[in-house]
Design a protein around this motif. Structure first.
Motif, short mmCIF file in Angstrom:
data_model
loop_
_atom_site.label_atom_id
_atom_site.label_comp_id
_atom_site.label_asym_id
_atom_site.label_seq_id
_atom_site.Cartn_x
_atom_site.Cartn_y
_atom_site.Cartn_z
N PRO A 2 12.31 34.09 59.18
CA PRO A 2 12.05 35.53 59.04
C PRO A 2 12.64 36.07 57.74
CG PRO A 2 13.80 35.14 60.62
CD PRO A 2 13.23 33.80 60.29
N THR A 3 11.97 37.08 57.18
CA THR A 3 12.41 37.67 55.91
C THR A 3 12.61 39.17 56.06
OG1 THR A 3 10.10 37.94 55.23
CG2 THR A 3 11.23 35.93 54.53
N ALA A 4 13.45 39.73 55.18
CA ALA A 4 13.76 41.16 55.29
C ALA A 4 14.05 41.75 53.91
CB ALA A 4 14.96 41.38 56.21
N VAL A 5 13.84 43.07 53.83
CA VAL A 5 14.22 43.88 52.68
C VAL A 5 15.27 44.89 53.15
CG1 VAL A 5 13.42 45.73 51.15
CG2 VAL A 5 12.08 43.64 51.39
N ILE A 6 16.29 45.10 52.34
CA ILE A 6 17.31 46.12 52.62
C ILE A 6 17.20 47.20 51.55
CG2 ILE A 6 19.78 46.61 52.73
CD1 ILE A 6 20.23 43.76 53.69
N ALA A 7 17.14 48.46 51.96
CA ALA A 7 17.06 49.57 51.00
C ALA A 7 18.09 50.63 51.35
CB ALA A 7 15.65 50.17 51.01
N ASP A 8 19.00 50.87 50.41
CA ASP A 8 20.04 51.90 50.57
C ASP A 8 20.54 52.23 49.17
OD1 ASP A 8 22.55 53.31 51.10
OD2 ASP A 8 22.38 52.54 53.14
N ASP A 9 20.69 53.53 48.86
CA ASP A 9 21.13 53.89 47.51
C ASP A 9 22.63 53.70 47.30
OD1 ASP A 9 21.75 55.96 49.23
OD2 ASP A 9 21.38 57.53 47.77
N GLU A 10 23.36 53.29 48.32
CA GLU A 10 24.78 53.01 48.17
C GLU A 10 25.01 51.50 48.22
OE1 GLU A 10 27.33 55.24 50.75
OE2 GLU A 10 25.97 56.96 50.78
N TYR A 11 25.55 50.95 47.12
CA TYR A 11 25.71 49.50 47.02
C TYR A 11 26.59 48.96 48.14
CZ TYR A 11 27.57 45.01 45.55
OH TYR A 11 27.97 43.71 45.53
N LEU A 12 27.71 49.61 48.43
CA LEU A 12 28.62 49.11 49.44
C LEU A 12 27.96 49.04 50.81
CD1 LEU A 12 31.98 50.85 48.44
CD2 LEU A 12 31.28 48.49 48.02
N GLN A 13 27.10 50.01 51.11
CA GLN A 13 26.39 50.01 52.38
C GLN A 13 25.40 48.84 52.45
OE1 GLN A 13 27.09 51.91 54.87
NE2 GLN A 13 28.17 53.67 54.03
N SER A 22 24.02 38.32 57.72
CA SER A 22 24.22 36.88 57.48
C SER A 22 25.05 36.24 58.58
CB SER A 22 24.88 36.66 56.12
OG SER A 22 26.22 37.12 56.12
N GLU A 23 25.96 37.01 59.17
CA GLU A 23 26.79 36.49 60.24
C GLU A 23 26.06 36.52 61.59
OE1 GLU A 23 30.41 38.69 60.29
OE2 GLU A 23 31.15 37.88 58.39
N ALA A 24 25.34 37.62 61.85
CA ALA A 24 24.70 37.78 63.15
C ALA A 24 23.33 37.10 63.24
CB ALA A 24 24.54 39.28 63.45
N TRP A 25 22.68 36.88 62.10
CA TRP A 25 21.34 36.29 62.10
C TRP A 25 21.22 35.38 60.87
CZ3 TRP A 25 16.26 39.68 62.47
CH2 TRP A 25 15.17 38.85 62.81
N PRO A 26 21.85 34.21 60.89
CA PRO A 26 21.90 33.34 59.72
C PRO A 26 20.52 32.89 59.23
CG PRO A 26 23.48 32.64 61.39
CD PRO A 26 22.62 33.67 62.03
N GLN A 27 19.55 32.85 60.13
CA GLN A 27 18.21 32.38 59.74
C GLN A 27 17.43 33.43 58.94
OE1 GLN A 27 19.30 32.54 62.94
NE2 GLN A 27 19.85 30.38 63.28
N LEU A 28 17.89 34.67 58.96
CA LEU A 28 17.17 35.74 58.26
C LEU A 28 17.37 35.61 56.76
CD1 LEU A 28 15.49 38.39 58.61
CD2 LEU A 28 17.67 39.62 58.53
#
Length: 252
Positions: A2-13, A22-28
């Protein structure tokens, strides 16, 4: 995988969500991380991910705009810093949400829900009416200072442009053109920074380097190659619309 995109204007978030995933869904596989809605939409068009984690409030296109443009082509998970009582309606929608700061147990529930959707082939459809209601509620409570005028270099002089008189902004790698019906000038402010102070309902992004005042659009038409161009009132220039933003000009 599975693949995903993350979008948030705050880098830390963004960084924290990526770490937790990465910890909860390593296959993503995270195929793109984006800092605004425009980048998110570009990434979704390019990578066609299974899931998009979208912050509700981003410069330019909001999470709602991106969800509308994707038209159910990927599963949407909204991320928001607003109180959970403001988003009870999400529990009835065919999508999920994460409240900031994200809790590990809540993220696990979201992952399970998304995995079930992927297993059955179900997409995040039918969410727009609820999202529009929520967006309206947020807008009513938002207090954001808007740009009222732009000071731009015009030859050896400084030209003052009231925002309502500006037809469009056009950026290259160094400067942004500010164009009105009677004059134009140059500023060093990038498009993505201008968007933070402009009304997104008035100034539409039509490609990566152009914001156009929607009130200045005379008409849109297709050229001989099938691309969309817009004609601007009081201006001989025609502006090209990228495929990413063509959805703005599709008839209902």
């Amino acid at each position: 995988m599975p693949t995903a995109v993350i979008a948030d204007d705050e880098y830390l978030q963004r960084d924290e969500l990526r770490r937790m995933l990465s910890e909860a869904w390593p296959q993503l596989v995270i195929v793109a991380e984006c800092e605004d809605g425009s980048e998110a939409l570009d990434a979704i068009v390019k990578h066609q991910p299974d899931i998009a984690f979208l912050d509700i409030r981003m410069p330019g296109l909001s999470g709602l705009d991106v969800a509308r443009a994707t038209d159910g082509k990927c599963n949407i998970v909204f991320v928001t810093a607003y109180d959970v009582h403001a988003i009870d309606a999400f529990n009835l929608a065919a999508c999920d949400y994460l409240l900031k700061p994200i809790q590990g147990q809540r993220l696990a529930q979201t992952i399970e829900r998304v995995q079930n959707k992927l297993a059955t082939g179900e997409k995040s459809l039918g969410l727009l009416q609820m999202m529009e209601t929520f967006e309206k509620r947020l807008s009513e409570n938002a207090s954001k200072e808007r740009i009222r005028w732009i000071s731009a270099n015009a030859g050896k002089s400084i030209q003052i442009f009231p925002v309502e008189d500006i037809l469009f902004f056009e950026s290259d790698t160094r400067y942004t053109r500010v164009v009105s019906a009677t004059d134009e000038g140059l500023i060093r402010t990038a498009i993505k920074d201008l968007q933070k102070g402009l009304d997104a309902e008035q100034f539409w992004q039509i490609n990566r380097g152009i914001l156009v005042n929607m009130h200045a659009i005379a008409r849109a038409h297709r050229d001989e190659f099938g691309g969309i161009k817009v004609e601007i009132k009081g201006c001989k220039e025609q502006l090209k619309v990228s495929q990413t933003y063509a959805w703005r000009f599709k008839g209902n």
